[in-house]
Design an enzyme around this catalytic site. Sequence first.
Site, mmCIF file in Angstrom:
data_model
loop_
_atom_site.group_PDB
_atom_site.id
_atom_site.type_symbol
_atom_site.label_atom_id
_atom_site.label_comp_id
_atom_site.label_asym_id
_atom_site.label_seq_id
_atom_site.Cartn_x
_atom_site.Cartn_y
_atom_site.Cartn_z
ATOM 1 N N GLU A 94 4.211 24.273 -36.713
ATOM 2 C CA GLU A 94 3.701 22.939 -36.374
ATOM 3 C C GLU A 94 2.340 22.629 -37.010
ATOM 4 O O GLU A 94 1.381 22.311 -36.309
ATOM 5 C CB GLU A 94 3.653 22.779 -34.852
ATOM 6 C CG GLU A 94 5.011 23.022 -34.226
ATOM 7 C CD GLU A 94 5.029 22.862 -32.710
ATOM 8 O OE1 GLU A 94 3.960 22.726 -32.099
ATOM 9 O OE2 GLU A 94 6.135 22.864 -32.153
ATOM 10 N N ASN A 125 7.456 25.650 -39.964
ATOM 11 C CA ASN A 125 8.389 25.106 -38.985
ATOM 12 C C ASN A 125 7.763 23.885 -38.320
ATOM 13 O O ASN A 125 6.589 23.925 -37.948
ATOM 14 C CB ASN A 125 8.605 26.241 -37.963
ATOM 15 C CG ASN A 125 9.686 26.002 -36.954
ATOM 16 O OD1 ASN A 125 10.785 25.601 -37.319
ATOM 17 N ND2 ASN A 125 9.392 26.266 -35.683
ATOM 18 N N HIS A 151 14.168 19.646 -31.371
ATOM 19 C CA HIS A 151 14.080 19.389 -29.926
ATOM 20 C C HIS A 151 14.314 17.888 -29.778
ATOM 21 O O HIS A 151 13.413 17.093 -30.053
ATOM 22 C CB HIS A 151 12.697 19.748 -29.392
ATOM 23 C CG HIS A 151 12.404 21.219 -29.445
ATOM 24 N ND1 HIS A 151 13.033 22.137 -28.627
ATOM 25 C CD2 HIS A 151 11.546 21.939 -30.213
ATOM 26 C CE1 HIS A 151 12.566 23.351 -28.903
ATOM 27 N NE2 HIS A 151 11.676 23.258 -29.854
ATOM 28 N N GLU A 189 15.262 25.437 -33.530
ATOM 29 C CA GLU A 189 14.974 25.442 -32.089
ATOM 30 C C GLU A 189 15.775 24.373 -31.357
ATOM 31 O O GLU A 189 15.272 23.706 -30.459
ATOM 32 C CB GLU A 189 13.471 25.181 -31.855
ATOM 33 C CG GLU A 189 12.556 26.152 -32.538
ATOM 34 C CD GLU A 189 11.089 26.014 -32.156
ATOM 35 O OE1 GLU A 189 10.765 25.313 -31.184
ATOM 36 O OE2 GLU A 189 10.261 26.631 -32.859
ATOM 37 N N ASP A 245 17.569 21.961 -29.037
ATOM 38 C CA ASP A 245 18.019 21.682 -27.673
ATOM 39 C C ASP A 245 18.078 20.165 -27.531
ATOM 40 O O ASP A 245 17.457 19.439 -28.299
ATOM 41 C CB ASP A 245 17.165 22.359 -26.578
ATOM 42 C CG ASP A 245 15.673 22.161 -26.698
ATOM 43 O OD1 ASP A 245 15.240 21.149 -27.279
ATOM 44 O OD2 ASP A 245 14.916 23.017 -26.177
HETATM 45 C C1 XIL Z 1 7.842 27.122 -26.015
HETATM 46 C C2 XIL Z 1 8.485 28.181 -25.148
HETATM 47 O O1 XIL Z 1 9.855 27.906 -25.044
HETATM 48 C C3 XIL Z 1 7.823 28.187 -23.801
HETATM 49 O O2 XIL Z 1 8.364 29.234 -23.013
HETATM 50 C C4 XIL Z 1 6.319 28.385 -23.970
HETATM 51 O O3 XIL Z 1 5.697 28.290 -22.718
HETATM 52 C C5 XIL Z 1 5.757 27.345 -24.907
HETATM 53 O O4 XIL Z 1 6.451 27.361 -26.120
HETATM 54 N N1 XIL Z 1 7.994 24.475 -30.341
HETATM 55 C C6 XIL Z 1 7.884 25.811 -30.631
HETATM 56 C C7 XIL Z 1 8.128 26.811 -29.590
HETATM 57 O O5 XIL Z 1 7.710 26.181 -31.803
HETATM 58 O O6 XIL Z 1 7.290 27.941 -29.741
HETATM 59 C C8 XIL Z 1 7.946 26.245 -28.210
HETATM 60 O O7 XIL Z 1 8.398 27.210 -27.289
HETATM 61 C C9 XIL Z 1 8.695 24.952 -28.054
HETATM 62 C C10 XIL Z 1 8.178 23.931 -29.037
#
Ligand code: XIL
Length: 418
Positions: free
Chosen positions: A227, A268, A304, A334, A336
């Site tokens: 990020e 990422n 996400h 990632e 979801d």
């Molecule tokens: C999130 C985890 O799922 C949580 O358990 C933690 O508290 C915070 O991070 N983007 C990312 C991930 O790259 O590392 C994040 O994961 C979600 C958003």
Amino acid sequence: MRKLTSLFCILISLLTACSFFAPQPGSGGAPTLAATEMPALPPASALPTFTRIPTFAPPPTATIFPIKDYPDCSPADVQAYQPAASAEASKTQPNRSAVPTLRSLAEKRNLYIGAATDAGYFKTPGYTDLLAQQFNILVPEVAMEWEIIHPQPGTYDFKRGDAIVAAAQANGQAVYGHTLIWDLMLPDWITEGRFTHDEWVNLLCTHIKTLVSHYKGQIYAWNVVNEPFTDEGLLRDTIFLREIGPEYIYLAFKWAHEADPMARLLFNEHNSEGLNAKSQAVYALARGLRQRGIPLDAVGLQMHVWLHGPPTQQDLAANMQRLAGLGLQAYITEMDVRTQYNDDSPEQKLAAQAEIYRQAFATCLNASNCPVFITWGVTDAQSWIPGYTGHPDMPLLFDTKSAPKPAYYAILDLLQNP
Ligand code: XIL
């Protein structure tokens, strides 16, 4: 002017030499390990907080960073840590399912399909079988975050990460390492640290080289920088940008590559899967790194997303394709799909969610450069979304009882009938 012209020539020649850094097929196979004792997850109250430092606008040209010579980090700092234990090959095959699974079908197509996990879940009945049957790549959800793995200056705690790597190796799964640099999940000694510029450089170098050396040969791909951008497409104001400068990004790739030349390296991002200001910045950074001969193999698209407004298939495909034009792979890292903020019935939501997963997976399957598709968790019982948003949700492929959801069948169906 002469300087500019010669820089341009160097860039062009580097660009043509970039295939040197392209991933080598078949080199990510993991040896097998016997599982070690799994540490328990800390209680929720002990979990790290998820607050970001406020953002300010860095200069718009910030992605054009200078290439300077920096001394290597102090070898004594890095070498003080032992590599992760080399493990015995597992004698027993994982409990493979008789019916086709995501994993068995993906393997026929040479694809990695994976999930974020943590060692504390391994004791949940049925969890490790589900993980082994359905996925061939695992990512530590938090176990390799700076706050957990490097909690004090010079003190590393690899237990949780090692347990995931061992479990993956026992089941013949690859591991995607997450993450070497992020502005969240940092310990206080970093966020409140007072160091000179050279000390920051040495500190980041040491952190990266220690982690990457520890897991050398055991990580298929590393998320080197997580990020780095704001939604406006500017470099995010992180402690590393402020203290080191924008070159922290290319330095991180250089150090990671030096520590494990076989690991694929990526950065990422979220909200940059389609075509927008942020994905434009992602593309520009990827191109800049490639042109400078920095070892970048892929870009991670987090995915996400919500029921409303995920990127269109066309935009996602176009984004992947332009990355392919740079010789880069695009991983879905990632995924979801949140179902909150919507009044439809649960059945309607599950169907809409399945369609979003289907479209993203189909786009990945159709792309020439998308070999990895990862969801951010396995079952809805373990998703980070309810804790993060403060609302119940069901964002993943398996429900709270570990039963496959319509989204699972949408992906399975595509793998069976592409
Ligand atoms: C999130 C985890 O799922 C949580 O358990 C933690 O508290 C915070 O991070 N983007 C990312 C991930 O790259 O590392 C994040 O994961 C979600 C958003």
